[in-house]
Motif scaffolding. Sequence first.
Motif, PDB file in Angstrom:
ATOM      1  N   ASN A 290       1.246  -1.349   0.170  1.00 12.90           N
ATOM      2  CA  ASN A 290       0.100  -0.513  -0.071  1.00 12.90           C
ATOM      3  C   ASN A 290       0.946   1.076  -0.044  1.00 12.90           C
ATOM      4  O   ASN A 290       1.888   1.229   0.394  1.00 12.90           O
ATOM      5  N   GLY A 291      -0.044   2.288  -0.304  1.00 14.76           N
ATOM      6  CA  GLY A 291       0.781   3.447  -0.434  1.00 14.76           C
ATOM      7  C   GLY A 291       1.663   3.709   1.228  1.00 14.76           C
ATOM      8  O   GLY A 291       2.432   4.765   1.282  1.00 14.76           O
ATOM      9  N   THR A 292       1.172   3.471   2.485  1.00 14.92           N
ATOM     10  CA  THR A 292       1.351   3.649   3.061  1.00 14.92           C
ATOM     11  C   THR A 292       3.182   3.189   3.654  1.00 14.92           C
ATOM     12  O   THR A 292       3.556   3.962   4.065  1.00 14.92           O
TER      13      THR A 292
ATOM     14  N   THR B  68      -2.831  17.132   4.287  1.00  6.00           N
ATOM     15  CA  THR B  68      -2.512  15.961   3.716  1.00  6.00           C
ATOM     16  C   THR B  68      -3.196  14.056   4.720  1.00  6.00           C
ATOM     17  O   THR B  68      -3.589  14.547   5.744  1.00  6.00           O
ATOM     18  N   PHE B  69      -3.496  13.255   3.881  1.00  6.03           N
ATOM     19  CA  PHE B  69      -3.470  12.028   5.213  1.00  6.03           C
ATOM     20  C   PHE B  69      -3.028  11.933   5.774  1.00  6.03           C
ATOM     21  O   PHE B  69      -1.784  12.156   5.682  1.00  6.03           O
ATOM     22  N   VAL B  70      -3.049  10.862   7.115  1.00  5.51           N
ATOM     23  CA  VAL B  70      -2.729  10.960   7.918  1.00  5.51           C
ATOM     24  C   VAL B  70      -1.614  10.023   8.302  1.00  5.51           C
ATOM     25  O   VAL B  70      -0.759   9.754   8.089  1.00  5.51           O
ATOM     26  N   ALA B  71      -1.733   8.851   6.585  1.00 12.77           N
ATOM     27  CA  ALA B  71      -0.614   8.638   6.576  1.00 12.77           C
ATOM     28  C   ALA B  71       0.938   9.096   5.953  1.00 12.77           C
ATOM     29  O   ALA B  71       2.034   8.721   6.371  1.00 12.77           O
ATOM     30  N   THR B  72       0.926  10.395   5.736  1.00  9.43           N
ATOM     31  CA  THR B  72       2.357  10.839   5.044  1.00  9.43           C
ATOM     32  C   THR B  72       3.058  10.932   6.856  1.00  9.43           C
ATOM     33  O   THR B  72       4.057  10.806   7.015  1.00  9.43           O
TER      34      THR B  72
ATOM     35  N   GLU C  73       8.709  12.209  -2.427  1.00  7.68           N
ATOM     36  CA  GLU C  73       7.427  12.867  -2.926  1.00  7.68           C
ATOM     37  C   GLU C  73       6.444  11.902  -2.489  1.00  7.68           C
ATOM     38  O   GLU C  73       6.300  10.514  -2.861  1.00  7.68           O
ATOM     39  N   ASP C  74       4.731  12.080  -2.254  1.00  6.74           N
ATOM     40  CA  ASP C  74       4.305  12.062  -1.685  1.00  6.74           C
ATOM     41  C   ASP C  74       3.186  11.877  -2.620  1.00  6.74           C
ATOM     42  O   ASP C  74       2.271  12.867  -3.144  1.00  6.74           O
ATOM     43  N   ALA C  75       3.187  11.739  -3.706  1.00  7.68           N
ATOM     44  CA  ALA C  75       1.784  11.569  -5.098  1.00  7.68           C
ATOM     45  C   ALA C  75       1.397  10.564  -4.840  1.00  7.68           C
ATOM     46  O   ALA C  75       0.766   9.764  -6.247  1.00  7.68           O
ATOM     47  N   ALA C  76       0.840  10.253  -3.266  1.00  5.65           N
ATOM     48  CA  ALA C  76      -0.515   8.687  -3.625  1.00  5.65           C
ATOM     49  C   ALA C  76      -1.183   9.028  -4.379  1.00  5.65           C
ATOM     50  O   ALA C  76      -2.578   8.717  -5.206  1.00  5.65           O
ATOM     51  N   GLU C  77      -1.766  10.722  -4.439  1.00  5.94           N
ATOM     52  CA  GLU C  77      -2.636  10.801  -4.891  1.00  5.94           C
ATOM     53  C   GLU C  77      -2.281  11.713  -6.720  1.00  5.94           C
ATOM     54  O   GLU C  77      -3.360  12.018  -7.600  1.00  5.94           O
ATOM     55  N   GLY C  78      -1.128  11.737  -7.480  1.00  2.72           N
ATOM     56  CA  GLY C  78      -0.942  11.978  -8.318  1.00  2.72           C
ATOM     57  C   GLY C  78      -0.693  10.963  -9.991  1.00  2.72           C
ATOM     58  O   GLY C  78      -0.028  11.384 -10.891  1.00  2.72           O
TER      59      GLY C  78
ATOM     60  N   PHE D 126      -2.260   2.916  -4.927  1.00  3.22           N
ATOM     61  CA  PHE D 126      -3.703   2.485  -5.655  1.00  3.22           C
ATOM     62  C   PHE D 126      -4.720   1.316  -4.804  1.00  3.22           C
ATOM     63  O   PHE D 126      -5.159   0.476  -4.463  1.00  3.22           O
ATOM     64  N   ASN D 127      -5.265   2.172  -3.773  1.00  5.25           N
ATOM     65  CA  ASN D 127      -5.806   2.192  -2.518  1.00  5.25           C
ATOM     66  C   ASN D 127      -7.482   2.164  -3.828  1.00  5.25           C
ATOM     67  O   ASN D 127      -7.337   2.123  -4.383  1.00  5.25           O
ATOM     68  N   GLY D 128      -8.368   1.169  -3.047  1.00  2.67           N
ATOM     69  CA  GLY D 128     -10.090   1.879  -3.726  1.00  2.67           C
ATOM     70  C   GLY D 128     -10.513   2.997  -4.169  1.00  2.67           C
ATOM     71  O   GLY D 128     -10.947   3.128  -4.508  1.00  2.67           O
ATOM     72  N   ASN D 129      -9.736   4.105  -3.926  1.00  3.07           N
ATOM     73  CA  ASN D 129     -10.717   5.095  -3.693  1.00  3.07           C
ATOM     74  C   ASN D 129      -9.157   5.876  -4.646  1.00  3.07           C
ATOM     75  O   ASN D 129      -9.767   6.672  -5.651  1.00  3.07           O
ATOM     76  N   LYS D 130      -8.443   5.326  -5.082  1.00  2.00           N
ATOM     77  CA  LYS D 130      -7.545   6.564  -5.254  1.00  2.00           C
ATOM     78  C   LYS D 130      -7.397   5.821  -7.095  1.00  2.00           C
ATOM     79  O   LYS D 130      -8.923   5.373  -7.816  1.00  2.00           O
ATOM     80  N   ILE D 131      -7.195   6.943  -8.541  1.00  2.94           N
ATOM     81  CA  ILE D 131      -7.018   7.304  -9.991  1.00  2.94           C
ATOM     82  C   ILE D 131      -7.315   6.067  -9.973  1.00  2.94           C
ATOM     83  O   ILE D 131      -7.865   5.005 -10.771  1.00  2.94           O
TER      84      ILE D 131
ATOM     85  N   GLY E 276      -5.402  -2.445  -2.818  1.00  2.00           N
ATOM     86  CA  GLY E 276      -4.930  -2.461  -1.862  1.00  2.00           C
ATOM     87  C   GLY E 276      -3.432  -1.910  -2.713  1.00  2.00           C
ATOM     88  O   GLY E 276      -2.757  -3.414  -2.921  1.00  2.00           O
ATOM     89  N   GLY E 277      -2.671  -1.253  -2.559  1.00  2.99           N
ATOM     90  CA  GLY E 277      -1.128  -1.340  -3.059  1.00  2.99           C
ATOM     91  C   GLY E 277      -0.573  -0.045  -2.898  1.00  2.99           C
ATOM     92  O   GLY E 277      -1.334   1.197  -2.995  1.00  2.99           O
ATOM     93  N   GLY E 278       0.758   0.119  -3.818  1.00  7.04           N
ATOM     94  CA  GLY E 278       1.499   1.052  -3.447  1.00  7.04           C
ATOM     95  C   GLY E 278       2.394   0.398  -4.361  1.00  7.04           C
ATOM     96  O   GLY E 278       3.236  -0.066  -4.736  1.00  7.04           O
TER      97      GLY E 278
HETATM   98  C1  LIG Z   1      -3.976   7.402  -0.269  1.00 11.76           C
HETATM   99  C2  LIG Z   1      -2.926   8.174   0.660  1.00 11.76           C
HETATM  100  C3  LIG Z   1      -2.012   7.851   1.349  1.00 11.76           C
HETATM  101  C4  LIG Z   1      -2.066   6.397   1.825  1.00 11.76           C
HETATM  102  O1  LIG Z   1      -1.942   5.360   0.840  1.00 11.76           O
HETATM  103  P1  LIG Z   1      -2.596   4.365   0.963  1.00 11.76           P
HETATM  104  O2  LIG Z   1      -2.051   3.009  -0.540  1.00 11.76           O
HETATM  105  O3  LIG Z   1      -4.121   4.288   1.531  1.00 11.76           O
HETATM  106  O4  LIG Z   1      -1.736   3.556   2.021  1.00 11.76           O
HETATM  107  C5  LIG Z   1      -0.646   8.304   1.371  1.00 11.76           C
HETATM  108  N1  LIG Z   1      -0.466   9.792   1.544  1.00 11.76           N
HETATM  109  C6  LIG Z   1      -0.989  10.465   0.768  1.00 11.76           C
HETATM  110  C7  LIG Z   1      -1.683  11.819   0.302  1.00 11.76           C
HETATM  111  C8  LIG Z   1      -2.594   9.781   0.208  1.00 11.76           C
HETATM  112  O5  LIG Z   1      -3.924  10.164   0.257  1.00 11.76           O
END
Ligand SMILES: *Cc1c(COP(=O)(O)O)cnc(C)c1O
Length: 391
Positions: free
Chosen positions: A77-79, A103-107, A190-195, A216-221, A226-228
């Motif tokens: 996952n992205g985290t 930002t999202f708490v994962a950062t 770079e946190d390009a999780a949304e990018g 590549f979480n379920g809500n991402k593009i 789950g994935g990153g």
């Molecule tokens: C979604 C997201 C993450 C984490 O990604 P996961 O795949 O949900 O762990 C990290 N940073 C930002 C800004 C995000 O939007």
Amino acid sequence: MQQQNANFSQIIIEVIQEIFGPGPVSLHQPSFLGNEWSYVKDAIDSTFVSSVGPYVSKFETELAGYTGAKHVIAVTNGTAALHLALLLAGVSRNDEVLIPALTFVATANAVSYCGAIPHFIDSEDKYLGLNVEKLAEYLEESTIQLSGNCVNKKTGRIIRAIVPMHTFGHPCNMEKIMSLASRFHLKIVEDAAEGLGSFFYGKHVGTFGELGVLSFNGNKIITTGGGGAILTNNDFIALRAKHLSTTAKINHPWEYIHDDIGFNYRLPNINAALGLAQLELMSEFLENKRRLNQIYKDKLSGLNIAVIGDPPGCASNFWLQTLDLKDSSGKRLNLLLAESNAVGISTRPIWRLLNTLDPYINCPAMNVEVAERLTKSMINIPSSALIRPIS
Ligand SMILES: *Cc1c(COP(=O)(O)O)cnc(C)c1O
């Protein structure tokens, strides 16, 4: 004013219903329109559903081609991608890492997993990225350079890295951020999780710093369930990333030899199969999401609000469509949130600032008044790539 605001939220609700149809509308729903079933079935039929299998390397190769990164390492996952990327950038216990409060708490969590401390910084008000000028002034005042390290004068700790985050898919100004990072001796992750699918002057986000991450979480593009992924152009870092994400196991046909404390972070083959099919749909998703942005702009042009568009020189992926309601009191925001969610239309405020959350309330932070203002006036509205044909 009350009457005006009521009409205002009704107009937005009607526009959303016109675009997505009547009935519940989610904020961001995945669409599976291509080879998803066939690739996932193939992964199951092969029995290679777990962390070994051909879809993982295919997915990585396709992602490298698409983003222009020399190496891509797919992880769970992205985290996890952020955690590993920060470690590989040299972030260690008691370091500080500059991250946006918005930002999202994962950062912040990924920084904490390294035993490091998030140091919160402000955003700029147009595209919600890093406020580079303000940050430069702040670092000028509050840090000193000691043997090539940026040291926080107040805490005495080394500020090791900066994590620019491309908010809702809008690229930060990476040119300015790179020059700031080199001036203050900061590593860039770079946190390009949304990018995924967003470009800054033709270069894909996540490929500017030494390391970048995607989600590549379920809500991402696109989604793998789950994935990153970690992106890097550095050969050594890429090898380390793959090694550490696969329990640091030495390649051997039967022996269990692990030469480090590794992680079980590798993306399973079955998830990569889904991801590969999703990646084939990227251009369609991007086209629809860009069109959706234009439709919102056209249909809402009569209201005193702004629909966030591409930053100059950039192509955003328009992951989440964002309105600036131009009301710093928060009244319009609360009304629209209540009225839209009451009729099943999912809208969301942008995040609570992380420096106000319990786990992070005592962390160092610069003045984040711009981000504070943004949380009162910005809203995410339905953004899925599947939209009805519309005039
Ligand atoms: C979604 C997201 C993450 C984490 O990604 P996961 O795949 O949900 O762990 C990290 N940073 C930002 C800004 C995000 O939007």
